[in-house]
Write an enzyme that holds these catalytic residues in place. Sequence first.
Site, PDB file in Angstrom:
ATOM      1  N   ALA A 136      -4.680  -3.419   1.382  1.00  0.00           N
ATOM      2  CA  ALA A 136      -5.198  -3.878   2.676  1.00  0.00           C
ATOM      3  C   ALA A 136      -4.095  -3.703   3.708  1.00  0.00           C
ATOM      4  CB  ALA A 136      -5.623  -5.342   2.594  1.00  0.00           C
ATOM      5  N   HIS A 157       4.098  -1.037  11.825  1.00  0.00           N
ATOM      6  CA  HIS A 157       4.061   0.320  11.272  1.00  0.00           C
ATOM      7  C   HIS A 157       2.775   0.566  10.478  1.00  0.00           C
ATOM      8  CE1 HIS A 157       6.381  -2.237   8.524  1.00  0.00           C
ATOM      9  NE2 HIS A 157       6.035  -1.459   7.542  1.00  0.00           N
ATOM     10  N   ALA A 163       0.820  -1.215   0.000  1.00  0.00           N
ATOM     11  CA  ALA A 163       0.000   0.000   0.000  1.00  0.00           C
ATOM     12  C   ALA A 163       0.854   1.265   0.000  1.00  0.00           C
ATOM     13  CB  ALA A 163      -0.920  -0.004   1.214  1.00  0.00           C
TER      14      ALA A 163
HETATM   15  N1  INI Z   1       1.739  -3.177   2.966  1.00  0.00           N
HETATM   16  C1  INI Z   1       0.407  -3.357   2.873  1.00  0.00           C
HETATM   17  O1  INI Z   1      -0.153  -3.140   1.780  1.00  0.00           O
HETATM   18  N2  INI Z   1      -0.312  -3.773   3.931  1.00  0.00           N
HETATM   19  C2  INI Z   1       0.254  -4.036   5.153  1.00  0.00           C
HETATM   20  O2  INI Z   1      -0.480  -4.423   6.102  1.00  0.00           O
HETATM   21  C3  INI Z   1       1.667  -3.854   5.273  1.00  0.00           C
HETATM   22  N3  INI Z   1       2.320  -4.170   6.492  1.00  0.00           N
HETATM   23  O3  INI Z   1       1.803  -5.003   7.270  1.00  0.00           O
HETATM   24  O4  INI Z   1       3.434  -3.692   6.773  1.00  0.00           O
HETATM   25  C4  INI Z   1       2.394  -3.403   4.147  1.00  0.00           C
HETATM   26  N4  INI Z   1       3.740  -3.222   4.217  1.00  0.00           N
HETATM   27  C5  INI Z   1       4.567  -3.057   3.056  1.00  0.00           C
HETATM   28  C6  INI Z   1       4.611  -1.620   2.568  1.00  0.00           C
HETATM   29  O5  INI Z   1       3.382  -1.247   1.958  1.00  0.00           O
HETATM   30  C7  INI Z   1       5.708  -1.419   1.533  1.00  0.00           C
HETATM   31  O6  INI Z   1       5.477  -2.243   0.424  1.00  0.00           O
HETATM   32  C8  INI Z   1       7.119  -1.705   2.077  1.00  0.00           C
HETATM   33  O7  INI Z   1       7.335  -1.016   3.299  1.00  0.00           O
HETATM   34  C9  INI Z   1       8.189  -1.250   1.056  1.00  0.00           C
HETATM   35  O8  INI Z   1       8.129   0.179   0.861  1.00  0.00           O
END
Ligand code: INI
Length: 157
Positions: free
Chosen positions: A81, A89, A57
């Site tokens: 989601a 985080h 996201a």
């Molecule tokens: N990305 C999500 O879409 N949903 C989540 O619940 C989530 N969590 O749990 O951390 C999540 N993390 C990844 C983030 O969106 C990035 O792709 C990542 O930090 C790289 O920039």
Amino acid sequence: MPKELSGDMNGQGLRVAVVVARFNELVTRPLLDGAVGTLSRYGVSDNDISIVWVPGAFELPVAAKNLADTGRYDSIICLGAVIRGETGHYDMVAGHAARGIGQVGVDTGVPTIFGVLTTENMEQALNRAGGKSGNLGSNAAAAAIETARLVQAINTG
Ligand code: INI
């Protein structure tokens, strides 16, 4: 008589990008299916729908901004989601996605739709991704059509 403007639900001829996060794909895949199904139901042609996958996201805004800047889309739907139980985080990812997606719409004028579930747990997310509480992807697609048509109505006077 005051003039009233609103968007209708005619999807014919609209070009729509759907940006979807791969993170929590168990949830985002049914959101995508809901979105595409609703776009089709309102007359958006398959040829006018682009599906763009991003890692999570957090990456939705940057993909949406680049898509908006091409000038090729009448609306951009962002699907993801973010589940609190599964991330430390949560607030940063969810906050960045919400602010960034909103900013893309404001900065570019291209309707950019927030179809990101933010829930406490997986069960709540699945309920809102085609389970007992509807499908947020489908709602996002309806908002995309209505807002794209509203923007057309505003700009054609
Ligand atoms: N990305 C999500 O879409 N949903 C989540 O619940 C989530 N969590 O749990 O951390 C999540 N993390 C990844 C983030 O969106 C990035 O792709 C990542 O930090 C790289 O920039």
